[in-house]
Design a protein around this motif. Sequence first.
Motif, PDB file in Angstrom:
ATOM      1  N   ARG A   3       6.010 148.734 -60.910  1.00 19.53           N
ATOM      2  CA  ARG A   3       6.077 147.274 -60.962  1.00 19.53           C
ATOM      3  C   ARG A   3       6.585 146.854 -62.336  1.00 19.53           C
ATOM      4  O   ARG A   3       6.085 147.313 -63.364  1.00 19.53           O
TER       5      ARG A   3
ATOM      6  N   ARG B  40       8.682 143.719 -58.284  1.00 19.30           N
ATOM      7  CA  ARG B  40       8.087 142.731 -59.193  1.00 19.30           C
ATOM      8  C   ARG B  40       6.571 142.858 -59.155  1.00 19.30           C
ATOM      9  O   ARG B  40       6.006 143.307 -58.144  1.00 19.30           O
ATOM     10  N   PRO B  41       5.876 142.413 -60.215  1.00 12.77           N
ATOM     11  CA  PRO B  41       4.416 142.518 -60.246  1.00 12.77           C
ATOM     12  C   PRO B  41       3.729 141.797 -59.089  1.00 12.77           C
ATOM     13  O   PRO B  41       2.639 142.195 -58.665  1.00 12.77           O
ATOM     14  N   THR B  42       4.361 140.755 -58.552  1.00  8.25           N
ATOM     15  CA  THR B  42       3.730 139.955 -57.499  1.00  8.25           C
ATOM     16  C   THR B  42       4.169 140.346 -56.090  1.00  8.25           C
ATOM     17  O   THR B  42       3.709 139.749 -55.117  1.00  8.25           O
TER      18      THR B  42
END
Length: 291
Positions: A56, A38-40
């Motif tokens: 991502r 995930r991006p985070t």
Amino acid sequence: MSKACPPTIALFGAGKNIGIPIVKAFVDINSPILVIARPTSDLSALPKSNLVTVARVDTTSVSSVAGILRDNRIDVLISGVSYIKGGVDAQVAVARASRNAGVKLFLPSEFGIPTGGGTDPMPKAKSDFAEYLKSIGLPSLRIYCGQFHHSIPWLSAVDETGTFYIVGKGTTPQSYTAVSDVAGYVAHVLTTQTLSNLFDIELRIEGQRATLVELGALYSGTATVEHVQALPRKDMYYSEVREYLQNNGDRGIGSSGWDWASGTDDENRASSGNAFWSGHRWLTAKEVLRL
């Protein structure tokens, strides 16, 4: 006759418990791996290697994940998500994306006690997901390893309390395997076996077979061993979960040889998958815990 190209590998769920160790295992054998995150996601613990590529993406988006898998021509998708953090359900979108992208083999997040046909909540959730993979026509490989060596202090609460607590008798043999051995096994099997030979099978591995009483004896001189009916509740994180796991251990469910349908354990079955890594020396709990 030319040698077949090794499969292209991707991993979803690069957590510290098993995901990152699996990535490290591929790096150790000089095999590239794609990490889907995930991006985070915090990936600071990933090995710094040109063999590791990170993509991502919104992992709930089937089309986005499928695009990544297709662009990288991924053959095998490994899931390292955590059941406790809701990861089993999170696998559904990635599984659909894998099927749409032409992935040949999916390794769901097992890496624990056998779950096929399981009736307890965690085994049932994992067993149901394996049935889902079958329903969408995506072959799977399920690897059972019992419990991790490093979970023993947590299971017994010895590090927190100075006492090695055994709920019940603690005399039933269970399977324990080092995380590094599990990760290395995954990398070895996927890079040495023909993928079609791994379709829709269960591999059962075991680093060490031991009872909680035997493991408690390893702490002789450093901690007391106490048999209890229940763990102390005060300030003990997930005490009910630990009790549940220990009680299951007394039933035999902690062994890689456990079979839910018959309610029996088989010592030979527990380590049957070890043969896929012939000549490997499996670490013991004493070595991992430095006792």
